[in-house]
Design a protein around this motif. Structure first.
Motif, mmCIF file in Angstrom:
data_model
loop_
_atom_site.group_PDB
_atom_site.id
_atom_site.type_symbol
_atom_site.label_atom_id
_atom_site.label_comp_id
_atom_site.label_asym_id
_atom_site.label_seq_id
_atom_site.Cartn_x
_atom_site.Cartn_y
_atom_site.Cartn_z
ATOM 1 N N ILE A 11 11.573 7.689 -7.478
ATOM 2 C CA ILE A 11 12.419 8.491 -6.997
ATOM 3 C C ILE A 11 13.659 8.090 -6.759
ATOM 4 C CG2 ILE A 11 10.630 9.992 -5.959
ATOM 5 C CD1 ILE A 11 11.812 8.641 -3.088
ATOM 6 N N ALA A 12 13.971 6.765 -7.170
ATOM 7 C CA ALA A 12 15.207 5.998 -7.286
ATOM 8 C C ALA A 12 16.710 7.047 -7.682
ATOM 9 C CB ALA A 12 15.472 4.791 -7.663
ATOM 10 N N PRO A 13 16.058 7.612 -9.015
ATOM 11 C CA PRO A 13 17.359 8.410 -9.580
ATOM 12 C C PRO A 13 17.852 9.625 -8.623
ATOM 13 C CG PRO A 13 15.598 8.076 -11.161
ATOM 14 C CD PRO A 13 15.009 7.471 -9.791
ATOM 15 N N LEU A 14 16.715 10.179 -7.960
ATOM 16 C CA LEU A 14 17.149 11.291 -7.160
ATOM 17 C C LEU A 14 17.857 10.729 -5.499
ATOM 18 C CD1 LEU A 14 16.465 14.315 -6.874
ATOM 19 C CD2 LEU A 14 14.602 13.826 -5.669
ATOM 20 N N GLY A 15 17.083 9.414 -5.070
ATOM 21 C CA GLY A 15 17.661 8.831 -3.746
ATOM 22 C C GLY A 15 19.069 8.360 -3.832
ATOM 23 N N GLY B 214 18.661 10.740 0.253
ATOM 24 C CA GLY B 214 18.915 9.130 -0.034
ATOM 25 C C GLY B 214 18.408 8.198 0.919
ATOM 26 N N ASP B 215 18.579 8.908 2.298
ATOM 27 C CA ASP B 215 17.902 8.049 3.489
ATOM 28 C C ASP B 215 16.592 7.858 3.106
ATOM 29 O OD1 ASP B 215 20.478 7.857 4.549
ATOM 30 O OD2 ASP B 215 20.145 9.783 5.687
ATOM 31 N N ILE B 216 15.614 9.060 2.809
ATOM 32 C CA ILE B 216 14.331 8.918 2.580
ATOM 33 C C ILE B 216 14.016 7.764 1.722
ATOM 34 C CG2 ILE B 216 12.300 9.941 1.680
ATOM 35 C CD1 ILE B 216 13.327 12.574 2.930
ATOM 36 N N PHE B 217 14.607 7.755 0.531
ATOM 37 C CA PHE B 217 14.470 6.722 -0.319
ATOM 38 C C PHE B 217 14.657 5.284 0.002
ATOM 39 C CE2 PHE B 217 16.670 4.018 -3.750
ATOM 40 C CZ PHE B 217 15.538 3.621 -4.318
#
Length: 430
Positions: A201-205, A46-49
């Protein structure tokens, strides 16, 4: 039959990002529910996103605003027309914000202890963030004293001001500035594509963030969103039908009302289907032409309105702030806060780009302005932003169309519609 299946597949494609985001959030919440505080180990995703999103925001804001203004056609009436457009945009955004504010004061959100616990944790993690918004002068909010400071998201307003000025400077440069206009347009397109890449990558983040929040703060978090969402959808639906009808009536009387609702369906469906004001520009321009709005007005109001005029975003900004105020135990009903909330809301609806999920830029700005801890507040605001996106875009994009009618009414006099449609009827009969 073929067209129906084609239509449903394109609708599914347009909603794919929202469905994926919701799936990511749901799966993340489930993982958090099952594994509890063990999920802290995946919070880094989440932080990476979020870090990628923060990095892209500054150039995106600059290119969106500067290129919008640099592309205006220079005419003698530009100054006057620009004044009317600005007045109409600000008035409608303020009206929508006030409507939402009244609803939120009438049906206040409970100050949820779960959210308070999250806020307390955020303060332990990041004590300096609350001091950020206090003790700053107007000069510090609107300007910076060194160019590189524009690159910080803490100075969003200063960046917007410079972006607008660069846009006008490009207009003034005329022929010699042509190459710069091409550069701004290219930058705008590249930044939109960059945001699109990051959003994949929002769904993952966000899933990882939700796993963390649910795992650490318990599943009761999910219940927090139901109340504000129900209020938002109900208020927006009423605003869409009643206020847009009033705007159309103001613009052209009974005829204006009929013409607006008759030509409004394609832009409305495009807005809901794509969740993007920018994607709705072609449909809006076509509808505006059918409605008899003069070319020099529709060609400024609609492209300029897409990134900077947002009734729906101003309403979602109010609901996000109400939720954050409840989350951090601040009093939303204090009258002295209303002006700050409305002021920030108008700015946020201007900052939010006309792109799917472009409201995140505005959210960063609102969170910074009220001094909420970014790491805790942004995921909450983003989730609300995602859930309200379809109807917010409907109001944003359709608001541009009805605003173009009102601008014409002010610029061309109250009989504009009868004259325009009368001559076009005559032409079509020849």
């Amino acid at each position: 039959m073929h067209t129906a299946s084609h239509h449903s597949s394109s609708l599914l494609r347009n909603y794919a990002s929202i469905l994926l985001l919701l799936a990511g959030i749901s799966i993340g919440s489930l993982v958090g529910f099952m594994f509890g505080s063990q999920v802290e180990s995946i919070k880094f995703i989440g932080d990476i996103f979020l870090n990628l999103l923060f990095t892209a925001i500054i150039p995106l804001v600059f290119f969106t605003i500067a290129s919008s203004i640099a592309n205006l056609q220079k005419t003698d009436q530009l100054g006057k027309l620009f004044g009317i457009v600005t007045a109409v945009f600000i008035t409608t955004v303020l009206i929508s914000a006030v409507v939402m504010l009244v609803v939120m004061l009438a049906f206040p959100l409970a100050q949820d202890p779960t959210l308070r616990a999250m806020a307390a944790q955020a303060l332990i993690d990041n004590p300096s963030s609350v001091q950020q918004a206090t003790g700053t002068s107007l000069a510090q909010v609107l300007t910076v004293n060194d160019f590189f400071e524009l690159m910080s998201r803490k100075n969003m307003l200063a960046l917007i001001l410079i972006s607008i000025m660069v846009g006008f400077a490009t207009l003034r440069a005329g022929e010699k500035g042509k190459a710069f206009v091409i550069f701004l347009d290219a930058g705008n397109e590249v930044m939109k594509q960059l945001l699109a890449i990051i959003m994949t990558i929002a769904p993952l983040g966000l899933g990882a963030y939700f796993a963390y929040q649910v795992g650490v703060f318990g599943p009761q978090l999910l219940g927090v969103y139901m109340h504000p969402l129900a209020l938002y959808y109900a208020t927006c639906s009423v605003y869409f039908v009643i206020f847009f009808s009033l705007y159309a009536y103001f613009a052209g009387g009974r005829l204006g009302f009929t013409v607006f609702w008759k030509n409004n369906l394609t832009p409305a469906l495009t807005a809901v289907g794509t969740c993007s004001s920018i994607a709705t520009i072609p449909a809006n321009l076509l509808a505006a032409e059918k409605m008899g709005i003069p070319a020099h007005i529709r060609n400024i109001v609609i492209p300029l309105g897409a990134p900077i005029h947002k009734d729906g975003s101003s309403m979602s900004s109010i609901i996000k702030l109400a939720l954050l105020f409840a989350m951090f135990g601040k009093d939303f009903s204090a009258p002295e806060m209303w002006f700050a909330i409305l002021g920030i809301t108008v700015l946020v609806s201007v900052v939010a780009g006309g792109i799917p999920n472009g409201g995140y830029i505005g959210e960063v700005f609102a969170i910074t302005a009220f001094g909420f801890p970014m790491e805790q507040a942004l995921p909450v605001a983003m989730v609300i932003g995602t859930l309200v996106d379809p109807i917010a875009t409907l109001l944003n994009a359709n608001g541009d169309l009805v605003s173009a009618m009102m601008v014409t009414r002010i610029a061309e006099g109250k009989d504009w519609l009868r004259k325009r449609l009368g001559s076009s009827e005559a032409n079509s009969n020849i």
